[in-house]
Design an enzyme around this catalytic site. Structure first.
Site, PDB file in Angstrom:
ATOM      1  CE1 TYR A 184      93.514  45.891  28.838  1.00  0.00           C
ATOM      2  CE2 TYR A 184      91.173  45.510  29.222  1.00  0.00           C
ATOM      3  CZ  TYR A 184      92.323  45.273  28.488  1.00  0.00           C
ATOM      4  OH  TYR A 184      92.289  44.415  27.423  1.00  0.00           O
ATOM      5  CB  ALA A 186      87.262  46.632  29.322  1.00  0.00           C
ATOM      6  CE  LYS A 187      90.450  46.694  34.950  1.00  0.00           C
ATOM      7  NZ  LYS A 187      90.215  45.341  35.483  1.00  0.00           N
ATOM      8  CG  ASN A 188      82.845  50.071  36.214  1.00  0.00           C
ATOM      9  OD1 ASN A 188      83.202  49.007  35.722  1.00  0.00           O
ATOM     10  ND2 ASN A 188      81.776  50.170  36.990  1.00  0.00           N
TER      11      ASN A 188
END
Length: 368
Positions: A184, A186-188
């Site tokens: 997704y 916004a993940k790292n």
């Protein structure tokens, strides 16, 4: 000053030329499904995780669902997980027809507590899904010890743990049946849309996954099993391969600023503790306070965006009411949900921004 919780625009600016070039290459090629960039990313990410196999899929939710399907888990089966996680963890269990069984978490890390695991295992238990909450690894040795000699699979939910390590080993290489990732945005390690991956060291599982995510076919017109559409898009694979090169650098920055927050605030506030032997990648940095909602409102009034991950445990959500759980069943997880507040943290955050957040937290509590 306005400070976002995450800064995807800033991330894009750092790598915009590479991203634009890679996306344009896919668009010109016309290979939007299963283009060569997919196989290349799978190879790159498997190597990064120190695993034999990686299969790109369409989301983290699909990663979990497909992993459960590969194991043949369904109606009448139970799968153990925790209630302080995103709904996808339990949702996947239900989507295959099985029943999620929740258990309480550790009071320091707020991850699955191995000491409580044996209490919820029954003859119907077919799998356990430990969640590496906020990028902090679960005490996996404790989980393996309980599961040893039992016919119970382990599926790690590593949706927030790209690059995290446990006792020097990369998440994805610990020996579980599957490790499931979400990409997704916004993940790292995030795509520019929904995406995910399943990592495994089992060749049979790898082959079974590939059938399931592509309608069970061995070629365009021959279908040997019932599957679904859960493939990783070529454009997402191209984007992820570029970002993967910078993941360690970005994670290092997250750890730096997370530790800075801790240094300046830990004498007055509780934070989640890192697992013994674990190296968190701080997808989220949460402060714990009984005045969470008022503090959040105060910080927002000063232009500071904050989040809550997650404000209500799954066993108390309307969607899971039929399972029969009630408030008070998981006291540690419930207490965490009532107190947790996620502070701004992203690789491109500056010292001025972090200091501004800290000073306003202290201002609210009148700390000097």
């Amino acid at each position: 000053m306005k400070i976002p919780l995450v800064d995807l625009k800033g991330q894009y600016q750092e790598i915009s030329k590479e991203i634009d070039k890679a996306v344009q290459k896919v668009l010109v090629s016309g290979r939007y499904i299963q283009g060569p960039q997919v196989a290349q990313f799978e190879k790159n990410f498997a190597k990064y995780c120190h695993a034999k196999y990686c299969v790109g899929v369409s989301s983290g939710t699909e990663a979990l669902t497909v992993a459960l399907r590969v194991l043949g888990i369904g109606r009448g089966d139970e799968v153990i997980t925790v209630p302080n996680t995103f709904t996808a963890t339990a949702e996947a269990i239900i989507l295959v027809g099985a029943t999620p069984v929740f258990m309480d978490v550790d009071s320091k890390t707020f991850n699955m507590n191995p000491k409580l695991l044996d209490r919820v295992i029954t003859k119907k238990t077919k799998a356990v899904i430990p969640v590496h909450l906020h990028g902090n690894p679960v005490d996996m040795d404790g989980i393996f010890k309980v599961i040893k000699n039992k016919k119970i699979a382990i599926i790690e939910d590593a949706a927030q743990a790209h690059g995290a390590k446990y006792k020097g080993r990369m998440i994805g290489s610990l020996g579980s049946d599957f490790t499931c990732f979400s990409f997704y945005p916004a993940k790292n390690l995030g795509g520019m849309g929904d995406a995910g991956a399943i990592v495994t060291n089992n060749r049979y599982y790898d082959q079974k996954i590939r059938l399931l995510i592509d309608h069970g076919r061995t070629n365009h017109f021959d279908h040997v099993s019932i599957g679904t559409t859960a493939r990783l898009d070529t454009i997402q694979a191209a984007v992820l391969s570029i970002k993967l090169k910078l993941l360690d650098k970005w994670n290092k920055s997250r750890r730096k600023w997370a530790n800075y927050y801790r240094e300046k605030l830990s004498n007055k506030f509780q934070f989640e503790e890192e697992t013994v032997g674990g190296e968190s990648v701080y997808h989220v940095l949460a402060i714990l306070t009984q005045q969470r909602d008022k503090l959040a409102e105060f910080l927002r009034s000063y232009g500071i965006e904050v989040g809550i991950h997650y404000p209500k445990n799954l066993h108390l959500q309307p969607a899971y009411k039929y399972l029969g759980y009630k408030k008070g069943d998981f006291k540690v997880a419930e207490s965490f949900a009532e107190r947790t507040l996620s502070l701004p943290l992203f690789p491109h955050i500056t010292k001025d921004q972090v200091d501004y957040v800290i000073s306003n937290i202290k201002k609210y509590f009148k700390i000097r």
